[in-house]
Design an enzyme around this catalytic site. Structure first.
Site, PDB file in Angstrom:
ATOM      1  N   ASP A 170       4.526  17.101  11.327  1.00  0.00           N
ATOM      2  CA  ASP A 170       5.427  16.467  12.289  1.00  0.00           C
ATOM      3  C   ASP A 170       4.607  16.310  13.575  1.00  0.00           C
ATOM      4  O   ASP A 170       4.282  17.288  14.239  1.00  0.00           O
ATOM      5  CB  ASP A 170       6.656  17.363  12.495  1.00  0.00           C
ATOM      6  CG  ASP A 170       7.647  16.771  13.489  1.00  0.00           C
ATOM      7  OD1 ASP A 170       7.243  15.976  14.350  1.00  0.00           O
ATOM      8  OD2 ASP A 170       8.837  17.135  13.415  1.00  0.00           O
ATOM      9  N   LYS A 195      11.695  10.113  20.385  1.00  0.00           N
ATOM     10  CA  LYS A 195      11.092  10.791  21.523  1.00  0.00           C
ATOM     11  C   LYS A 195      10.073   9.875  22.222  1.00  0.00           C
ATOM     12  O   LYS A 195      10.432   8.808  22.666  1.00  0.00           O
ATOM     13  CB  LYS A 195      10.484  12.117  21.042  1.00  0.00           C
ATOM     14  CG  LYS A 195      11.440  12.936  20.145  1.00  0.00           C
ATOM     15  CD  LYS A 195      12.655  13.379  20.918  1.00  0.00           C
ATOM     16  CE  LYS A 195      13.676  14.225  20.194  1.00  0.00           C
ATOM     17  NZ  LYS A 195      13.866  14.202  18.793  1.00  0.00           N
TER      18      LYS A 195
HETATM   19  C1  PLP Z   1       9.632  18.022  16.657  1.00  0.00           C
HETATM   20  C2  PLP Z   1      10.854  17.304  16.198  1.00  0.00           C
HETATM   21  N1  PLP Z   1      10.876  16.785  14.970  1.00  0.00           N
HETATM   22  C3  PLP Z   1      11.952  16.119  14.511  1.00  0.00           C
HETATM   23  C4  PLP Z   1      13.090  15.965  15.263  1.00  0.00           C
HETATM   24  C5  PLP Z   1      14.287  15.222  14.704  1.00  0.00           C
HETATM   25  O1  PLP Z   1      14.322  13.948  15.184  1.00  0.00           O
HETATM   26  P1  PLP Z   1      15.664  13.071  15.333  1.00  0.00           P
HETATM   27  O2  PLP Z   1      16.524  13.735  16.343  1.00  0.00           O
HETATM   28  O3  PLP Z   1      15.165  11.731  15.700  1.00  0.00           O
HETATM   29  O4  PLP Z   1      16.328  13.074  13.974  1.00  0.00           O
HETATM   30  C6  PLP Z   1      13.111  16.474  16.565  1.00  0.00           C
HETATM   31  C7  PLP Z   1      14.310  16.308  17.407  1.00  0.00           C
HETATM   32  O5  PLP Z   1      14.439  16.909  18.461  1.00  0.00           O
HETATM   33  C8  PLP Z   1      11.964  17.166  17.043  1.00  0.00           C
HETATM   34  O6  PLP Z   1      11.922  17.692  18.285  1.00  0.00           O
END
Ligand code: PLP
Length: 390
Positions: A170, A195
């Site tokens: 990620d 983000k």
């Molecule tokens: C590091 C990280 N990965 C994945 C996600 C999930 O993303 P989404 O809210 O777009 O589904 C977040 C959400 O805060 C995150 O901070």
């Protein structure tokens, strides 16, 4: 092509039919088939859409990947990848992990008979020790959310190659601007494009890229079957956001580095977690695989009461779930991003009730600092016996 150019020209910049200076929003669910019995590039938006394709090409280019897929959220992207493990498989994941990914793994994996182990991501030996005969994949987040812990990407990739394991990362916090995991040998890169990639707190989106054709075909099929693709208008907004991602992020990182350094000296702040700080654990590894400390930092005010007083007096950052916007965002991992992790485990992870996460926006750094310091004046206790610098 250098990064600055790729951000503008990495994918299609103009519409091939009209020459318009922005790829149009192909707001269509289906496409006329001139030869009804023959296939054509675009048939039905769930299978493919020109605006989505433009975004997928742009992100693939930025991440040095051949294939990319745009999903309706970061979680849609994460689940499309993780739910492709099968019954009897075992997956190893970092223990400091985004709360939504934790919930997906702990609640859905058991229903599909997929085993998992969370490990201390900072310890390469812990990754190795967790490998079992049925281990199929490794999932990392570096720097992690919310404690900014660092995983040695090259170390984990070497291990994975030795044991023939799939590597997944990620890359939300670093973005392709500062960290390119495919170049370090990672198989699948995921982003919550909600983000920094979009950057304006007005879309939820997820992206997955890979260089592996077989994985790409599986992802395409998964997206088609689950129908969790990103709609055209949201794709267009992200394409728009990407063009300024580098200049936005440079300012955000500058602000974060400045704020982290100043908060570290403040008597009411127990600890500051930021990879750019000199004493941050894993700093050296981080800078061997990433180009900056990022725009997110976490600090410890010691207690819920202190956080409450602090939040009541800040006026520049918004207090919200999320990060990566042009506006600074303060959040409280204990009840926001990590609330789904049972309290005992949350505390064991170090996600305590005094932690505050700050995603720096593009405001003036002194305005931001003065606002934070003004709020800290209202924090009653200054009972910092021993300052913990990590
Ligand atoms: C590091 C990280 N990965 C994945 C996600 C999930 O993303 P989404 O809210 O777009 O589904 C977040 C959400 O805060 C995150 O901070």
């Amino acid at each position: 092509m250098e990064l600055d150019t790729k951000l503008i020209h990495g994918g299609p910049l103009i519409d091939q039919h009209t020459g318009s200076s922005s790829v149009p929003i192909y707001q269509a669910s289906t496409f006329h088939q001139a030869q009804f019995s023959e296939s054509q590039e675009f048939i039905y938006t769930r299978f493919g859409n020109p605006t989505r394709k433009a975004l997928e090409e742009t992100v693939s280019c930025l991440e040095f990947a051949k294939y990319g897929y745009a999903f309706a959220s970061g979680m849609a992207a994460i689940s499309a990848v993780l739910l492709n493990f099968s019954q009897g498989d075992h997956v190893i994941l970092c223990k400091d992990i985004y709360g939504g990914a934790y919930q997906l793994v702990t609640e859905m994996f058991p229903r599909y008979g997929i085993e998992y182990t969370f490990v201390d991501e900072t310890d390469l030996y812990a990754w190795k020790k967790a490998i079992k005969q049925n281990t199929k994949g490794i999932y990392i987040e570096t720097p992690s959310n919310p404690l900014l812990t660092v995983t040695d990407i090259r170390g984990v990739v070497n291990l994975a190659k030795k044991y023939n394991l799939l590597t997944i990362i990620d890359n939300t916090f670093m973005t392709p601007i500062f960290q390119n995991p495919i170049k370090l040998g990672v198989d699948i890169v995921i982003h919550s494009a909600t983000k920094f990639i979009n950057g304006h707190s007005d879309v939820t989106a997820g992206l997955v890229v890979t260089n592996n054709q077989e994985i790409a075909e599986t992802l395409f099929k998964t997206q088609k079957m689950l129908g969790n693709m990103l709609p055209p208008y949201d794709c267009w907004l992200i394409l728009r956001g990407i063009k300024t991602m580098k200049i936005r992020m440079e300012k955000e990182v500058e602000n974060a580095a400045f704020i982290a350094g100043e908060l570290q000296k403040h008597s009411k702040v127990k600890a500051v977690y930021y990879p750019g700080l000199e004493y941050h654990n894993g700093r050296e590894i981080h800078f061997s695989q990433a180009g900056s400390g990022g725009a997110v930092l976490t600090f410890d005010l010691g207690s819920y009461e202190n956080v409450k007083d602090f939040f009541a007096h800040v006026s520049i950052p918004i207090v919200a779930v999320s990060l990566g916007g042009v506006e600074s965002i303060l959040s409280y991992p204990f009840t926001m991003s990590h609330a789904v992790i049972p309290e005992k485990e949350r505390l064991e992870l170090g996600v305590t009730d005094g932690l505050v996460r700050l995603s720096c926006g593009i405001e003036d750094k002194n305005d931001l600092l003065n606002d934070l310091f003004k709020a800290l004046d209202h924090v009653k206790t200054a009972d910092v016996l021993q300052k913990k610098i990590l």
